[in-house]
Design an enzyme around this catalytic site. Sequence first.
Site, PDB file in Angstrom:
ATOM      1  N   HIS A 102      55.888  51.685  16.975  1.00 22.49           N
ATOM      2  CA  HIS A 102      56.228  53.032  16.519  1.00 22.49           C
ATOM      3  C   HIS A 102      57.599  53.467  16.998  1.00 22.49           C
ATOM      4  O   HIS A 102      58.199  52.864  17.883  1.00 22.49           O
ATOM      5  CB  HIS A 102      55.168  54.033  16.986  1.00 22.49           C
ATOM      6  N   ASP A 160      59.256  56.913  18.477  1.00 23.20           N
ATOM      7  CA  ASP A 160      58.761  58.166  19.056  1.00 23.20           C
ATOM      8  C   ASP A 160      59.195  59.399  18.261  1.00 23.20           C
ATOM      9  O   ASP A 160      58.444  60.350  18.115  1.00 23.20           O
ATOM     10  CB  ASP A 160      59.207  58.294  20.515  1.00 23.20           C
ATOM     11  N   HIS A 180      59.298  50.378  19.210  1.00 23.24           N
ATOM     12  CA  HIS A 180      58.659  49.707  20.347  1.00 23.24           C
ATOM     13  C   HIS A 180      57.148  49.699  20.224  1.00 23.24           C
ATOM     14  O   HIS A 180      56.566  50.371  19.381  1.00 23.24           O
ATOM     15  CB  HIS A 180      59.068  50.386  21.665  1.00 23.24           C
ATOM     16  N   ARG A 199      46.177  49.568  33.329  1.00 24.69           N
ATOM     17  CA  ARG A 199      47.601  49.927  33.358  1.00 24.69           C
ATOM     18  C   ARG A 199      47.708  51.448  33.308  1.00 24.69           C
ATOM     19  O   ARG A 199      47.110  52.092  32.437  1.00 24.69           O
ATOM     20  CB  ARG A 199      48.253  49.321  32.127  1.00 24.69           C
TER      21      ARG A 199
HETATM   22  O1  LIG Z   1      53.277  53.292  28.140  1.00 23.95           O
HETATM   23  C1  LIG Z   1      54.182  52.718  27.554  1.00 23.95           C
HETATM   24  O2  LIG Z   1      54.777  51.742  28.017  1.00 23.95           O
HETATM   25  C2  LIG Z   1      54.629  53.195  26.189  1.00 23.95           C
HETATM   26  C3  LIG Z   1      53.891  54.371  25.648  1.00 23.95           C
HETATM   27  C4  LIG Z   1      54.530  54.874  24.392  1.00 23.95           C
HETATM   28  O3  LIG Z   1      55.119  54.151  23.642  1.00 23.95           O
HETATM   29  C5  LIG Z   1      54.447  56.301  24.082  1.00 23.95           C
HETATM   30  O4  LIG Z   1      53.837  57.057  24.841  1.00 23.95           O
HETATM   31  O5  LIG Z   1      55.021  56.701  23.053  1.00 23.95           O
HETATM   32 FE   LIG Z   2      56.313  55.374  22.299  1.00 26.12          FE
END
Ligand SMILES: O=C(O)CCC(=O)C(=O)O
Ligand SMILES: [Fe+2]
Length: 316
Positions: free
Chosen positions: A227, A229, A285, A295
């Site tokens: 996606h 952001d 990403h 995690r």
């Molecule tokens: O936690 C992560 O490494 C990425 C999370 C993410 O892409 C987001 O919150 O938009």
């Molecule tokens: Fe993200």
Amino acid sequence: MLWPRLLWSVAAPSRRTPPGRVPLSCPRCPVPGRPRPAAILLLLSAAAGGGGLVVWSRLRAQDGITEGGIPAGGVTEVLAHRSDNLRDKFVEIPCSEDYDSHKRFEGCTPRKCGRGVTDAVITREELIFPSFFCFLFQASILDLHSGALSMGKHFVNLYRYFGDKIQDIFTEEDFALYRDVRQRIQQRIAQVFGISSSAMYLTKPTFFSRMNSTEAKTTHDEYWHPHVDKVTYGSFDYTSLLYLSDYSEDFGGGRFLFMDADSNKTVEPRAGRVSFFTSGSENLHRVEKVQWGTRFAITISFTCDPEYGIGDPLLG
Ligand SMILES: O=C(O)CCC(=O)C(=O)O
Ligand SMILES: [Fe+2]
């Protein structure tokens, strides 16, 4: 050693839990249980009430790219190894056109784009957040601003559910730490991108995430979709991620991947590591599926549009 890791090792024993860890419990942490209807804040109503928690559900719209592990044949470069201790790594990349379709705020809207990683802004030892972690054992997302907690198939609004009692559950220390950490990240982003920190505003959602290998209960739990952001969350101009656990020690898989046309570039989570980047499609990403362990991370994001700015989450 980090509290989150210790706490987690008690709450959710893993084959990776080293022996001899001090057993800790969370006596102050009540279990919301199955929420009463009046106390439920479903995701949709949260969103309707002013933005709310969008998180991963919308990411599905940007599907279509291999999920799970890194695609076979995809060249992968490591931008940040877990064992690195980076001061200020930064890679500049050309900005996408995404910012042109939004109102521009000179002195803030990205003209310089890129991605950075630092292990020098926050120390591993200060990342404790015990009162927040209590809830994260039971949920996959804790949105500090709205109070939304995703529990299995439900969203509970902690602030409504516990009302004034929330002050006995969450501690002011945790909120103060959050504010301090947010400020330091904001200043670092401003410095690296050559903008004024006072021209940036915290925006929502801002949330703690817990990812593991158990099956997603709802689409909100599907964290692995590629996606952008700015597309997913709208108001974001700068995204930051603060990691609270260590890749390959606390969990396997779960690396962050920038998906460039020529290769994937990974950031391996490390407790205390801040990864930050401009939120447009120059930084497509995703997160690899977690293979084992748990995690933890916090997504803290900033907008240049004061209309979408929010105050720091407050206790009560
Ligand atoms: O936690 C992560 O490494 C990425 C999370 C993410 O892409 C987001 O919150 O938009
Ligand atoms: Fe993200």
